[in-house]
Design an enzyme around this catalytic site. Structure first.
Site, PDB file in Angstrom:
ATOM      1  N   GLU A   1      -9.771  -4.681  -5.857  1.00  0.00           N
ATOM      2  CA  GLU A   1      -9.156  -3.687  -5.247  1.00  0.00           C
ATOM      3  C   GLU A   1      -9.622  -2.378  -5.981  1.00  0.00           C
ATOM      4  OE1 GLU A   1      -5.282  -3.020  -3.664  1.00  0.00           O
ATOM      5  OE2 GLU A   1      -4.674  -5.102  -4.065  1.00  0.00           O
TER       6      GLU A   1
ATOM      7  N   SER B   1       0.923  -1.160   0.005  1.00  0.00           N
ATOM      8  CA  SER B   1      -0.062   0.035  -0.036  1.00  0.00           C
ATOM      9  C   SER B   1       0.868   1.249   0.040  1.00  0.00           C
ATOM     10  CB  SER B   1      -0.833  -0.011   1.191  1.00  0.00           C
ATOM     11  OG  SER B   1      -1.945   0.734   1.009  1.00  0.00           O
TER      12      SER B   1
ATOM     13  N   HIS C   1      -7.595  -5.211  -1.031  1.00  0.00           N
ATOM     14  CA  HIS C   1      -6.314  -4.434  -0.786  1.00  0.00           C
ATOM     15  C   HIS C   1      -5.665  -5.330   0.376  1.00  0.00           C
ATOM     16  CE1 HIS C   1      -4.061  -1.088  -0.897  1.00  0.00           C
ATOM     17  NE2 HIS C   1      -3.932  -1.029   0.623  1.00  0.00           N
TER      18      HIS C   1
END
Length: 282
Positions: free
Chosen positions: A223, A131, A253
């Site tokens: 995602e 991320s 995610h």
């Protein structure tokens, strides 16, 4: 490893969308066996040492959390699984969170950790991040090139956040229960604190990607940030970077956080670890 058909990662993001703070993020992964953990004060972080790790190479692991959460400890188990599958000693670095710490503070911190590893380890160093940790990994590589530091051997980017403007079409097409365009733009605004969302060191999509090391991206097909990985991979290829991208059907995610719990997370971590090892042992 034990596996289940239940998707605890999606359950977590559904809970966050409702405002619930349980389950805790760090509980998604199982405890990897035989990983020795050692805390370091300066630079702050955790050594994760798998049994029979190769001498020399190391992995610098950068946690995600949108710059508002996450820590070396929340990611200790997941990065431990990566370290074990790679057979490589890993340092999970700690950095400051918003609003007290804003861009470029986090990039400064991980760059300092990279310099420290370079001075203390004898072999090549790979960078892994999920991320916003993946965002920092690309920024670190770009800074290393600009400052004539030795380039990382490779970049492993898990569910990468690369577009601070959140322009991807997949915000409107996936089944991601949490990461709306509005939420991600809010996280970006907190991190940037008035800086340009297209700053090359902040946003990987606007970085000069030429000369960056081999890169492996993993992303879930459901995602909201799927296009972030796809577009970065495309731009890297155009810049001449060796790129691999794997898309995992049905996943949202940071699904790798369920390492040891779900088959898909285990398979992704195994692929990630094997790939990292291949870039560190030539």
């Amino acid at each position: 490893m034990t596996t289940t058909t239940r998707d605890p990662n999606r359950t977590l993001w559904e809970a966050r969308a409702r405002g619930a703070q349980t389950p805790a993020w760090e509980t998604l992964a199982t405890e990897p066996k035989d990983i020795a953990v050692e805390a370091v004060e300066t630079p702050a972080g955790l050594w994760l040492r798998p049994p029979n790790a190769m001498a020399g190479p190391a992995i610098l692991a950068i946690h995600g959390g949108g710059f508002v959460g996450g820590s070396a400890d929340t990611h200790r188990r997941t990065f431990g699984h990566v370290a074990k599958t790679a057979g490589v000693t890993t340092f999970a670095v700690e950095y400051g969170l918003t609003p007290e710490h804003v861009f470029p503070s986090q990039l400064d911190t991980v760059t300092a950790a990279y310099r420290w590893l370079r001075s203390n380890e004898s072999g090549p160093i790979a960078i892994a991040g999920d991320s916003c940790g993946a965002m920092l990994a690309v920024g670190l590589a770009a800074r290393a090139r600009a400052e004539n530091l030795p380039m990382p051997a490779s970049l492993l980017l898990l569910s990468a956040w690369t577009d601070l403007e959140a322009n991807g079409a997949t915000y409107d097409t996936g089944s991601d229960p949490f990461f709306t365009r509005e939420l991600v733009r809010g996280l970006a605004a907190g991190y940037l604190a008035g800086k340009d969302p297209r700053d090359p060191l902040a946003s990987p999509l606007h970085a000069d990607l030429r000369g960056l090391p081999p890169t492996y991206l993993q992303v879930g097909t459901e995602e909201s940030l799927l296009d972030d990985s796809r577009e970065l991979a495309r731009r890297m290829r155009e810049a001449g970077v060796e790129v691999r991208i794997d898309e995992f059907p049905g996943q949202v995610h940071t699904f790798q956080m369920a390492a040891g719990t779900t088959t898909v997370a285990d398979e992704a971590v195994q692929e990630a670890g094997s790939w990292l090892r291949s870039t560190l042992v030539r």
